[in-house]
Design an enzyme around this catalytic site. Structure first.
Site, mmCIF file in Angstrom:
data_model
loop_
_atom_site.group_PDB
_atom_site.id
_atom_site.type_symbol
_atom_site.label_atom_id
_atom_site.label_comp_id
_atom_site.label_asym_id
_atom_site.label_seq_id
_atom_site.Cartn_x
_atom_site.Cartn_y
_atom_site.Cartn_z
ATOM 1 C CD GLU A 1 -5.918 0.922 2.218
ATOM 2 O OE1 GLU A 1 -6.556 1.920 1.860
ATOM 3 O OE2 GLU A 1 -6.081 -0.199 1.712
ATOM 4 N NE ARG B 1 -4.039 -2.006 0.389
ATOM 5 C CZ ARG B 1 -4.047 -3.261 -0.035
ATOM 6 N NH1 ARG B 1 -2.998 -3.757 -0.682
ATOM 7 N NH2 ARG B 1 -5.094 -4.025 0.169
ATOM 8 C CB SER C 1 -8.759 -1.924 4.352
ATOM 9 O OG SER C 1 -9.007 -3.207 3.851
HETATM 10 P P1 FAD Z 1 -8.996 8.351 -5.176
HETATM 11 O O1 FAD Z 1 -9.543 7.903 -3.864
HETATM 12 O O2 FAD Z 1 -9.787 9.327 -5.950
HETATM 13 O O3 FAD Z 1 -7.522 8.921 -4.942
HETATM 14 C C1 FAD Z 1 -6.580 8.181 -4.215
HETATM 15 C C2 FAD Z 1 -5.252 8.943 -4.219
HETATM 16 O O4 FAD Z 1 -4.746 9.018 -5.532
HETATM 17 C C3 FAD Z 1 -5.390 10.383 -3.749
HETATM 18 O O5 FAD Z 1 -4.231 10.700 -3.029
HETATM 19 C C4 FAD Z 1 -5.421 11.186 -5.048
HETATM 20 O O6 FAD Z 1 -4.942 12.520 -4.871
HETATM 21 C C5 FAD Z 1 -4.511 10.377 -5.932
HETATM 22 N N1 FAD Z 1 -4.795 10.424 -7.379
HETATM 23 C C6 FAD Z 1 -5.949 10.064 -7.983
HETATM 24 N N2 FAD Z 1 -5.814 10.161 -9.314
HETATM 25 C C7 FAD Z 1 -4.558 10.596 -9.562
HETATM 26 C C8 FAD Z 1 -3.813 10.884 -10.740
HETATM 27 N N3 FAD Z 1 -4.321 10.758 -11.960
HETATM 28 N N4 FAD Z 1 -2.531 11.314 -10.602
HETATM 29 C C9 FAD Z 1 -1.977 11.464 -9.374
HETATM 30 N N5 FAD Z 1 -2.629 11.219 -8.227
HETATM 31 C C10 FAD Z 1 -3.907 10.780 -8.316
HETATM 32 N N6 FAD Z 1 -7.523 -1.032 -2.421
HETATM 33 C C11 FAD Z 1 -6.681 -2.086 -2.536
HETATM 34 O O7 FAD Z 1 -5.470 -1.894 -2.707
HETATM 35 N N7 FAD Z 1 -7.155 -3.370 -2.478
HETATM 36 C C12 FAD Z 1 -8.447 -3.660 -2.314
HETATM 37 O O8 FAD Z 1 -8.823 -4.829 -2.256
HETATM 38 C C13 FAD Z 1 -9.371 -2.573 -2.185
HETATM 39 N N8 FAD Z 1 -10.678 -2.805 -2.000
HETATM 40 C C14 FAD Z 1 -11.543 -1.770 -1.868
HETATM 41 C C15 FAD Z 1 -12.909 -2.048 -1.679
HETATM 42 C C16 FAD Z 1 -13.807 -1.017 -1.547
HETATM 43 C C17 FAD Z 1 -15.290 -1.347 -1.346
HETATM 44 C C18 FAD Z 1 -13.377 0.335 -1.610
HETATM 45 C C19 FAD Z 1 -14.361 1.469 -1.504
HETATM 46 C C20 FAD Z 1 -12.025 0.621 -1.793
HETATM 47 C C21 FAD Z 1 -11.099 -0.424 -1.911
HETATM 48 N N9 FAD Z 1 -9.717 -0.186 -2.096
HETATM 49 C C22 FAD Z 1 -8.853 -1.243 -2.252
HETATM 50 C C23 FAD Z 1 -9.177 1.193 -2.145
HETATM 51 C C24 FAD Z 1 -9.315 1.877 -3.538
HETATM 52 O O9 FAD Z 1 -10.151 1.134 -4.373
HETATM 53 C C25 FAD Z 1 -7.969 2.064 -4.215
HETATM 54 O O10 FAD Z 1 -7.070 2.788 -3.402
HETATM 55 C C26 FAD Z 1 -8.081 2.789 -5.559
HETATM 56 O O11 FAD Z 1 -6.865 2.710 -6.265
HETATM 57 C C27 FAD Z 1 -8.486 4.245 -5.422
HETATM 58 O O12 FAD Z 1 -8.813 4.741 -6.704
HETATM 59 P P2 FAD Z 1 -9.611 6.100 -6.863
HETATM 60 O O13 FAD Z 1 -9.645 6.460 -8.315
HETATM 61 O O14 FAD Z 1 -10.929 6.004 -6.208
HETATM 62 O O15 FAD Z 1 -8.651 7.085 -6.072
HETATM 63 N N1 EPU Z 2 -10.892 -11.100 10.242
HETATM 64 C C1 EPU Z 2 -11.475 -11.003 11.488
HETATM 65 N N2 EPU Z 2 -12.629 -10.283 11.606
HETATM 66 C C2 EPU Z 2 -13.223 -9.669 10.539
HETATM 67 C C3 EPU Z 2 -12.639 -9.798 9.258
HETATM 68 C C4 EPU Z 2 -11.463 -10.513 9.142
HETATM 69 O O1 EPU Z 2 -10.972 -11.543 12.472
HETATM 70 O O2 EPU Z 2 -14.254 -8.993 10.743
HETATM 71 C C5 EPU Z 2 -9.603 -11.812 10.127
HETATM 72 C C6 EPU Z 2 -9.699 -13.233 9.629
HETATM 73 O O3 EPU Z 2 -8.769 -13.967 10.359
HETATM 74 C C7 EPU Z 2 -9.230 -13.147 8.191
HETATM 75 C C8 EPU Z 2 -8.228 -11.996 8.245
HETATM 76 O O4 EPU Z 2 -8.758 -11.107 9.240
HETATM 77 O O5 EPU Z 2 -8.635 -14.321 7.802
HETATM 78 C C9 EPU Z 2 -8.040 -11.253 6.949
HETATM 79 O O6 EPU Z 2 -9.299 -10.793 6.459
HETATM 80 P P1 EPU Z 2 -9.559 -10.565 4.896
HETATM 81 O O7 EPU Z 2 -9.133 -11.755 4.117
HETATM 82 O O8 EPU Z 2 -10.954 -10.083 4.731
HETATM 83 O O9 EPU Z 2 -8.525 -9.434 4.491
HETATM 84 P P2 EPU Z 2 -8.051 -8.103 5.197
HETATM 85 O O10 EPU Z 2 -6.687 -8.311 5.752
HETATM 86 O O11 EPU Z 2 -9.074 -7.549 6.120
HETATM 87 C C10 EPU Z 2 -6.827 -7.248 3.056
HETATM 88 C C11 EPU Z 2 -6.756 -5.952 2.315
HETATM 89 C C12 EPU Z 2 -7.969 -5.793 1.406
HETATM 90 C C13 EPU Z 2 -7.943 -6.934 0.397
HETATM 91 C C14 EPU Z 2 -7.996 -8.278 1.162
HETATM 92 C C15 EPU Z 2 -7.803 -9.455 0.218
HETATM 93 C C16 EPU Z 2 -5.460 -4.402 3.627
HETATM 94 C C17 EPU Z 2 -5.475 -3.219 4.539
HETATM 95 N N3 EPU Z 2 -6.652 -4.845 3.232
HETATM 96 O O12 EPU Z 2 -7.956 -7.149 3.904
HETATM 97 O O13 EPU Z 2 -7.860 -4.561 0.715
HETATM 98 O O14 EPU Z 2 -9.038 -6.856 -0.479
HETATM 99 O O15 EPU Z 2 -6.925 -8.327 2.126
HETATM 100 O O16 EPU Z 2 -6.486 -9.482 -0.228
HETATM 101 O O17 EPU Z 2 -4.393 -4.888 3.283
HETATM 102 C C18 EPU Z 2 -8.416 -2.254 0.799
HETATM 103 O O18 EPU Z 2 -7.192 -2.028 0.725
HETATM 104 O O19 EPU Z 2 -9.262 -1.336 0.833
HETATM 105 C C19 EPU Z 2 -8.878 -3.634 0.820
HETATM 106 C C20 EPU Z 2 -10.166 -3.971 0.907
#
Ligand code: FAD
Ligand code: EPU
Length: 332
Positions: A320, A156, A224
């Site tokens: 995050e 991240r 997250s």
């Molecule tokens: P924004 O939130 O609009 O911006 C994020 C950052 O990027 C800001 O600092 C902004 O200034 C900058 N930025 C945006 N566009 C540009 C550009 N063109 N040039 C320079 N800077 C820029 N993330 C994960 O890594 N893994 C996951 O599994 C994951 N799951 C998610 C699930 C949900 C339901 C949600 C809501 C979010 C999740 N995220 C996850 C976080 C998010 O999806 C990512 O961080 C994504 O890349 C953000 O994209 P955005 O366009 O919405 O960025």
């Molecule tokens: N768990 C709990 N309680 C809960 C949920 C999860 O105890 O309510 C424990 C379980 O042991 C589970 C572990 O946490 O095995 C991990 O949970 P999960 O697999 O849902 O993943 P996470 O660590 O919570 C991370 C990323 C997610 C990404 C998933 C899958 C970060 C901060 N988050 O979540 O990214 O989608 O793994 O790879 O690294 C995001 O960045 O926004 C995001 C959603």
């Protein structure tokens, strides 16, 4: 004043003083004056930014689109414009038989924002496919091409997060996806798949995500809220005296990663609410807004979680998501 409520997936009521929306990189380059008149913030789809207050500045969005594919003997080179939707790109690749992104299905946001925090899920990170990130340096006015090794990608994290003046606009990303595809299916429920195809992984990831993560169209959230913390093996050993079932993932010889969701869950926050802000009942790491929440309530709950985790486990949680206050990014 420009209403930002629908421009960030957490959906707190907030506004910005000004707003500029460019449909092409050319259009943005022709209007660099918008960056010279005070504070600005680049915004993609707002899925990793939470506006906890009204932003005293200009929001700038770059919605340029286009995916160009070149093929050679070893793989595919994709040049993707920053405004493309990430999941749409994953689906595009699946349809073309270009495999590698399937573990990253359904992550919200734009391609331009994806390198910022090096998006990752289910054992795969964006970094492994990035060849170049094409940016405009607003300070020098020059276009620069950052190679993968210059992006300082980590968990991240990237060089773009260490760019305090926020002066790099990413306008396209070049990916190289090798043809020698191999399934990555070592994370959680993917382990149950037997010799999965890329499509099997894609389907499973979509299914898990739909089950576990709340849909921002239904309830405000930004995925997250905290990062999963790195913990030394010594610290883990001492924690295991009290918490025998603490889960962890190996990182290197000296440290492990502990799921923040587990720590928050153990402290009983799951399902709790602070006004309109809640800790999701199925995923403790996701904070939510039922539509009535405020920035203050969010900060109170997030700080409470941070404090209790520190007291109980001696682990400091780092947010995050990017929290945006009146003058720009703030820390918790
Ligand atoms: P924004 O939130 O609009 O911006 C994020 C950052 O990027 C800001 O600092 C902004 O200034 C900058 N930025 C945006 N566009 C540009 C550009 N063109 N040039 C320079 N800077 C820029 N993330 C994960 O890594 N893994 C996951 O599994 C994951 N799951 C998610 C699930 C949900 C339901 C949600 C809501 C979010 C999740 N995220 C996850 C976080 C998010 O999806 C990512 O961080 C994504 O890349 C953000 O994209 P955005 O366009 O919405 O960025
Ligand atoms: N768990 C709990 N309680 C809960 C949920 C999860 O105890 O309510 C424990 C379980 O042991 C589970 C572990 O946490 O095995 C991990 O949970 P999960 O697999 O849902 O993943 P996470 O660590 O919570 C991370 C990323 C997610 C990404 C998933 C899958 C970060 C901060 N988050 O979540 O990214 O989608 O793994 O790879 O690294 C995001 O960045 O926004 C995001 C959603």
């Amino acid at each position: 004043m420009f209403d930002l409520t629908k421009l960030h997936t957490f959906g707190l009521a907030a506004s910005a003083e000004n707003y500029s929306h460019f449909k092409s990189f050319r259009e943005l380059s022709d209007n660099l004056n918008v960056f010279q008149t005070g504070r600005y913030l680049l915004l993609g789809q707002g899925s990793n930014c939470i506006f906890v207050d009204d932003f005293e500045g200009r929001i700038v969005r770059l919605d340029n689109e286009g995916i160009q594919v070149e093929e050679d003997e070893r793989g595919y080179r994709l040049t993707v414009q920053a405004g493309e939707n990430w999941h749409k790109l994953v689906v595009f690749c699946m349809k073309k038989g270009i495999f590698g992104f399937e573990n990253l299905a359904l992550i919200p946001g734009t391609v331009g924002a994806a390198p910022i925090q090096n998006i990752g899920a289910y054992g795969v990170e964006l970094a492994q496919f990035v060849e170049y990130v094409n940016c405009l340096n607003l300070t020098s006015g020059r276009n620069i091409k950052l190679a993968q090794q210059d992006c300082q990608f980590g968990y991240r994290d990237s060089v773009f997060k260490k760019n305090p003046s926020n002066s790099l606009v990413i306008h396209s990303v070049v990916f190289y996806i090798p043809k020698n595809w191999q399934a990555v299916a070592h994370y959680g429920e993917l382990l149950k798949l037997k010799q999965p195809s890329a499509q099997d992984i894609f389907d499973k990831v979509v299914q898990i995500r739909r089950q576990k993560l709340p849909d921002p169209d239904e309830i405000g959230n930004a995925g997250s809220f905290f990062k999963n913390p790195l913990v030394s093996r010594n610290h883990l050993a001492s924690l295991r005296c009290d918490w025998v079932d603490i889960p962890y993932y190996d990182v290197d010889q000296t440290s492990v990663k502990v799921p923040a969701a587990w720590l928050i869950d153990k402290l009983g926050f799951k399902g709790k609410k602070e006004g309109g802000i809640g800790c999701h009942p199925h995923q403790a790491l996701v904070l939510t807004n039922d539509g009535t929440g405020t920035g203050k309530q969010l900060l109170v709950l997030a700080r409470d979680i941070q404090e209790k985790v520190s007291q109980e486990f001696a682990i400091s949680l780092e947010n995050e998501v990017r929290l945006i206050g009146k003058k720009g990014p703030i820390s918790l």
